[in-house]
Design an enzyme around this catalytic site. Structure first.
Site, PDB file in Angstrom:
ATOM      1  N   ASP A 161      41.242  70.640  30.172  1.00  0.00           N
ATOM      2  CA  ASP A 161      40.799  72.012  29.938  1.00  0.00           C
ATOM      3  C   ASP A 161      39.582  72.287  30.812  1.00  0.00           C
ATOM      4  O   ASP A 161      38.803  71.373  31.105  1.00  0.00           O
ATOM      5  CB  ASP A 161      40.428  72.216  28.469  1.00  0.00           C
ATOM      6  CG  ASP A 161      41.644  72.209  27.556  1.00  0.00           C
ATOM      7  OD1 ASP A 161      42.739  72.535  28.048  1.00  0.00           O
ATOM      8  OD2 ASP A 161      41.495  71.886  26.371  1.00  0.00           O
ATOM      9  N   ASP A 175      47.462  77.030  28.266  1.00  0.00           N
ATOM     10  CA  ASP A 175      47.146  77.666  26.989  1.00  0.00           C
ATOM     11  C   ASP A 175      47.229  79.183  27.106  1.00  0.00           C
ATOM     12  O   ASP A 175      47.750  79.863  26.214  1.00  0.00           O
ATOM     13  CB  ASP A 175      45.742  77.269  26.529  1.00  0.00           C
ATOM     14  CG  ASP A 175      45.605  75.780  26.265  1.00  0.00           C
ATOM     15  OD1 ASP A 175      46.622  75.150  25.903  1.00  0.00           O
ATOM     16  OD2 ASP A 175      44.491  75.245  26.422  1.00  0.00           O
TER      17      ASP A 175
END
Length: 202
Positions: A161, A175
């Site tokens: 991330d 995401d």
């Protein structure tokens, strides 16, 4: 000349009698043309689904490769002051860092989502649904790739991330694709549009 025509007569055909020719309802008739026309439309929607999925997946994959190579183990990069930064972290949980103790379960769920979308694609005749499912598929594949190939092990890998808004969880492009696809599906469901292109009203 007129006498010869009277003796010979005219062909006994519907066109000569002024009648409309009969239309076949078989594969070469109107119904067959409609069904054969529907199949190419369905194939085009499937092509859109996989094109969107491939684009979302490749964009996520390339972004993670750049982040790991250039940003991991370095200071965060400020994009909009403190409000938005690029900061590399490894997330063993679900989207936005939830449920880090259930990495294997999230891997199984992502795999199941991919299988369901692949099966649903056979009945897909709606362009908006093709885009929505493509986003879901691309996002699920992006994070599943991390689960399989990144440390600490197969099906237990941590997802990369790097998008870090202020006062919010760090996330990635996969995401984002999943969330956008999910929102679009909710909107389509509220409008009553089904994946097969039919519209229903509750």
């Amino acid at each position: 000349m007129a006498e010869a025509e009277r003796i010979i007569g005219t062909p006994d055909t519907p066109e000569a009698a002024g009648a409309e020719p009969e239309q076949s309802s078989g594969p070469d008739g109107p119904e067959g043309q409609e069904s054969t026309g529907a199949r190419p439309r369905g194939k085009r929607r499937i092509a859109v689904l996989f094109a969107v999925a491939a684009f979302a997946y490749l964009l996520d994959l390339v972004s993670k490769m750049i982040v790991v190579a250039k940003l991991e183990h370095h200071e965060p990069i400020e994009i909009i002051g403190d409000w938005l930064k690029f900061e590399a972290i490894r997330n063993a949980g679900a989207a936005f860092g939830f449920g880090e103790a259930f990495t294997v379960i999230f891997t199984v769920i992502a795999t199941a989502v991919i299988v369901v979308i692949a099966r649903l694609a056979r009945k897909l005749y709606s362009l908006p649904w093709a885009i929505a499912l493509g986003l879901l598929l691309g996002g699920a594949l992006g994070n599943l790739t991390d689960r399989i190939f990144r440390s600490p092990g197969v099906f237990e890998g941590a997802v990369v991330d790097f998008i870090a808004p202020k006062h919010f969880a760090v996330f990635n492009l996969a995401d984002s694709a999943i969330v956008c696809g999910g929102i679009l599906i909710v909107l389509l469901s509220f409008k009553g549009l089904d994946p097969d292109g039919t519209v229903h009203k509750d």
